[in-house]
Design a protein around this motif. Structure first.
Motif, PDB file in Angstrom:
ATOM      1  N   ILE A  41       0.949  -1.025  -0.128  1.00 44.20           N
ATOM      2  CA  ILE A  41       0.089  -0.029  -0.155  1.00 44.20           C
ATOM      3  C   ILE A  41       0.877   1.098   0.072  1.00 44.20           C
ATOM      4  CG2 ILE A  41      -2.491   1.725   1.096  1.00 44.20           C
ATOM      5  CD1 ILE A  41      -2.813  -1.458   2.096  1.00 44.20           C
ATOM      6  N   THR A  42       0.888   1.743  -1.078  1.00 44.91           N
ATOM      7  CA  THR A  42       1.932   3.295  -1.294  1.00 44.91           C
ATOM      8  C   THR A  42       1.168   4.391  -1.806  1.00 44.91           C
ATOM      9  OG1 THR A  42       1.891   2.730  -3.299  1.00 44.91           O
ATOM     10  CG2 THR A  42       3.466   1.940  -1.986  1.00 44.91           C
TER      11      THR A  42
ATOM     12  N   ILE B 205       0.762   8.217  18.216  1.00 49.81           N
ATOM     13  CA  ILE B 205       0.553   6.687  18.218  1.00 49.81           C
ATOM     14  C   ILE B 205       1.267   5.670  17.692  1.00 49.81           C
ATOM     15  CG2 ILE B 205       0.277   5.240  19.586  1.00 49.81           C
ATOM     16  CD1 ILE B 205      -1.753   7.035  21.433  1.00 49.81           C
ATOM     17  N   TYR B 206       0.127   6.092  15.960  1.00 52.17           N
ATOM     18  CA  TYR B 206       0.576   5.142  15.058  1.00 52.17           C
ATOM     19  C   TYR B 206       2.140   5.077  14.840  1.00 52.17           C
ATOM     20  CZ  TYR B 206      -3.702   3.957  13.951  1.00 52.17           C
ATOM     21  OH  TYR B 206      -5.753   3.577  13.949  1.00 52.17           O
ATOM     22  N   LEU B 207       2.421   6.097  14.547  1.00 50.30           N
ATOM     23  CA  LEU B 207       4.360   6.717  14.043  1.00 50.30           C
ATOM     24  C   LEU B 207       5.224   6.489  15.140  1.00 50.30           C
ATOM     25  CD1 LEU B 207       3.693  10.216  12.608  1.00 50.30           C
ATOM     26  CD2 LEU B 207       3.634   8.617  11.071  1.00 50.30           C
ATOM     27  N   LEU B 208       5.036   6.892  16.232  1.00 48.30           N
ATOM     28  CA  LEU B 208       5.493   6.259  17.502  1.00 48.30           C
ATOM     29  C   LEU B 208       5.388   4.535  17.583  1.00 48.30           C
ATOM     30  CD1 LEU B 208       7.095   6.556  19.757  1.00 48.30           C
ATOM     31  CD2 LEU B 208       5.522   5.441  20.957  1.00 48.30           C
ATOM     32  N   LEU B 209       4.850   3.642  17.032  1.00 49.66           N
ATOM     33  CA  LEU B 209       4.702   2.155  17.585  1.00 49.66           C
ATOM     34  C   LEU B 209       5.330   1.417  15.890  1.00 49.66           C
ATOM     35  CD1 LEU B 209       1.818   0.817  19.545  1.00 49.66           C
ATOM     36  CD2 LEU B 209       4.199   1.439  20.192  1.00 49.66           C
ATOM     37  N   ALA B 210       4.884   2.653  14.780  1.00 52.13           N
ATOM     38  CA  ALA B 210       5.675   1.970  13.728  1.00 52.13           C
ATOM     39  C   ALA B 210       7.315   1.946  13.223  1.00 52.13           C
ATOM     40  CB  ALA B 210       5.166   3.007  13.010  1.00 52.13           C
ATOM     41  N   GLU B 211       7.399   3.106  14.379  1.00 49.42           N
ATOM     42  CA  GLU B 211       8.976   3.355  13.695  1.00 49.42           C
ATOM     43  C   GLU B 211       9.707   2.648  15.159  1.00 49.42           C
ATOM     44  OE1 GLU B 211      12.996   4.249  16.714  1.00 49.42           O
ATOM     45  OE2 GLU B 211      10.436   4.992  17.045  1.00 49.42           O
ATOM     46  N   ASP B 212       8.511   2.184  16.058  1.00 45.78           N
ATOM     47  CA  ASP B 212       9.865   1.203  17.437  1.00 45.78           C
ATOM     48  C   ASP B 212       9.089  -0.268  16.873  1.00 45.78           C
ATOM     49  OD1 ASP B 212      10.367   0.752  20.190  1.00 45.78           O
ATOM     50  OD2 ASP B 212       8.890   0.245  20.509  1.00 45.78           O
ATOM     51  N   PHE B 213       8.833  -0.421  15.648  1.00 49.46           N
ATOM     52  CA  PHE B 213       7.939  -2.202  15.888  1.00 49.46           C
ATOM     53  C   PHE B 213       9.200  -2.494  14.505  1.00 49.46           C
ATOM     54  CE2 PHE B 213       3.416  -2.471  17.280  1.00 49.46           C
ATOM     55  CZ  PHE B 213       4.591  -2.279  18.366  1.00 49.46           C
ATOM     56  N   ALA B 214       9.475  -1.584  13.425  1.00 49.74           N
ATOM     57  CA  ALA B 214      10.478  -1.196  12.777  1.00 49.74           C
ATOM     58  C   ALA B 214      12.113  -1.915  13.466  1.00 49.74           C
ATOM     59  CB  ALA B 214      10.818  -0.162  11.268  1.00 49.74           C
TER      60      ALA B 214
ATOM     61  N   HIS C 229      -5.471   5.274   6.620  1.00 46.91           N
ATOM     62  CA  HIS C 229      -4.908   4.461   5.722  1.00 46.91           C
ATOM     63  C   HIS C 229      -2.896   3.636   5.984  1.00 46.91           C
ATOM     64  CE1 HIS C 229      -5.856   0.514   3.257  1.00 46.91           C
ATOM     65  NE2 HIS C 229      -5.025   1.007   2.475  1.00 46.91           N
ATOM     66  N   LEU C 230      -2.378   4.961   5.220  1.00 52.07           N
ATOM     67  CA  LEU C 230      -0.891   4.264   5.067  1.00 52.07           C
ATOM     68  C   LEU C 230      -0.713   4.308   6.772  1.00 52.07           C
ATOM     69  CD1 LEU C 230      -0.296   7.530   2.454  1.00 52.07           C
ATOM     70  CD2 LEU C 230      -0.153   4.621   2.075  1.00 52.07           C
ATOM     71  N   LEU C 231      -0.751   5.046   7.505  1.00 50.47           N
ATOM     72  CA  LEU C 231      -0.360   4.668   9.030  1.00 50.47           C
ATOM     73  C   LEU C 231      -0.755   3.903   9.235  1.00 50.47           C
ATOM     74  CD1 LEU C 231      -1.495   8.198  10.736  1.00 50.47           C
ATOM     75  CD2 LEU C 231       1.062   7.406  10.216  1.00 50.47           C
ATOM     76  N   GLU C 232      -1.695   2.975   8.933  1.00 46.82           N
ATOM     77  CA  GLU C 232      -2.783   1.571   9.912  1.00 46.82           C
ATOM     78  C   GLU C 232      -1.500   0.546   8.545  1.00 46.82           C
ATOM     79  OE1 GLU C 232      -6.606   3.079  11.251  1.00 46.82           O
ATOM     80  OE2 GLU C 232      -6.539   2.191   9.003  1.00 46.82           O
ATOM     81  N   SER C 233      -1.368   0.498   7.342  1.00 47.68           N
ATOM     82  CA  SER C 233      -0.830  -0.691   6.734  1.00 47.68           C
ATOM     83  C   SER C 233       0.927  -0.426   7.481  1.00 47.68           C
ATOM     84  CB  SER C 233      -1.154  -0.341   5.784  1.00 47.68           C
ATOM     85  OG  SER C 233      -0.217   1.294   4.733  1.00 47.68           O
ATOM     86  N   THR C 234       1.200   0.882   7.589  1.00 45.76           N
ATOM     87  CA  THR C 234       2.441   0.901   7.932  1.00 45.76           C
ATOM     88  C   THR C 234       2.749   0.426   9.213  1.00 45.76           C
ATOM     89  OG1 THR C 234       3.105   2.945   6.902  1.00 45.76           O
ATOM     90  CG2 THR C 234       4.759   2.459   8.233  1.00 45.76           C
ATOM     91  N   LEU C 235       1.328   0.737  10.132  1.00 48.47           N
ATOM     92  CA  LEU C 235       1.993  -0.331  11.445  1.00 48.47           C
ATOM     93  C   LEU C 235       1.459  -1.990  10.904  1.00 48.47           C
ATOM     94  CD1 LEU C 235       2.648  -0.045  14.291  1.00 48.47           C
ATOM     95  CD2 LEU C 235       0.303   0.694  14.466  1.00 48.47           C
ATOM     96  N   ASP C 236       1.059  -2.383  10.286  1.00 46.19           N
ATOM     97  CA  ASP C 236       0.835  -3.774  10.391  1.00 46.19           C
ATOM     98  C   ASP C 236       1.645  -3.948   9.730  1.00 46.19           C
ATOM     99  OD1 ASP C 236      -1.537  -3.454  11.615  1.00 46.19           O
ATOM    100  OD2 ASP C 236      -3.113  -3.477   9.895  1.00 46.19           O
ATOM    101  N   ARG C 237       2.570  -3.021   8.467  1.00 45.47           N
ATOM    102  CA  ARG C 237       3.876  -3.923   8.033  1.00 45.47           C
ATOM    103  C   ARG C 237       5.004  -4.176   8.512  1.00 45.47           C
ATOM    104  NH1 ARG C 237       7.478  -1.777   5.001  1.00 45.47           N
ATOM    105  NH2 ARG C 237       9.569  -2.910   4.073  1.00 45.47           N
ATOM    106  N   ASN C 238       5.193  -3.081   9.715  1.00 47.22           N
ATOM    107  CA  ASN C 238       6.241  -3.913  11.017  1.00 47.22           C
ATOM    108  C   ASN C 238       5.405  -4.512  11.746  1.00 47.22           C
ATOM    109  OD1 ASN C 238       7.686  -1.658   9.467  1.00 47.22           O
ATOM    110  ND2 ASN C 238       6.903  -0.023  10.078  1.00 47.22           N
TER     111      ASN C 238
END
Length: 171
Positions: A8-9, A137-146, A15-24
């Motif tokens: 998802i690009t 929260i989305y950005l923080l956890l996407a970064e943390d999980f990555a 939608h982009l934030l959620e898909s990025t978090l899910d991908r990570n």
């Protein structure tokens, strides 16, 4: 490990934030998938970090940020551990890789349900940071999980291809 190509690009910001978090989230799970129980628990660094411990830690982060901070659930009423720091990496002897994957997937699904009731700009109060939004929260956890998926990739590579003594076995 190979890097997964984002599927998802384009689309709305949420939608982009959620898909990025899910991908990570998926990348983090992939760092332990297929490992033996011994491999997943192997400790190669001075901290309590192990491949399975990274996933356990991520489940704790999900509970703290979505259940406790966003939804206001008292830590004692969250559906599992909420102690941060080194303690969040500890996996009980009876827990298997499959158990910890299921736990993380379950807590991630609960996070999705909680987040669905909030807008990106809705705020809540974090005890140390003050006001935080769902977007943060989305950005923080996407970064943390990555970052943790990267740690998991390195540990997996060390375990699978360049065996080194378990640090807990050294004097």
């Amino acid at each position: 490990m190979t890097w997964s190509i984002p599927r998802i690009t384009t689309g709305a910001e949420r939608h982009l934030l959620e898909s990025t978090l899910d991908r990570n989230r998926a990348e983090l799970i992939n760092t332990v998938r297929g490992m033996s129980e011994a491999e997943a628990r192997r400790r190669l660094v001075a901290s309590p970090t192990t491949p399975i411990g990274l996933l356990k830690h991520a489940a704790v982060a999900e509970r703290i940020w979505f259940q406790h901070v966003l939804a206001g659930v008292p830590k004692s009423e969250c559906d599992g551990g909420t102690t941060s720091g080194d303690a969040s990496f500890i996996v009980d002897d009876h827990e298997t890789v499959a158990d910890v994957i299921v736990e993380f997937e379950r807590v991630s699904e609960r996070s999705r349900v909680i987040a669905a009731a909030f807008g990106l700009d809705d705020t809540t109060t974090h005890p140390d940071l003050g006001e935080v939004s769902l977007r943060f929260i989305y950005l923080l956890l996407a970064e943390d999980f990555a970052r943790h998926a990267g740690h998991g990739d390195i540990l997996r590579e060390q375990i699978k291809h360049a065996p080194t003594p378990d640090i807990s076995e050294q004097p």
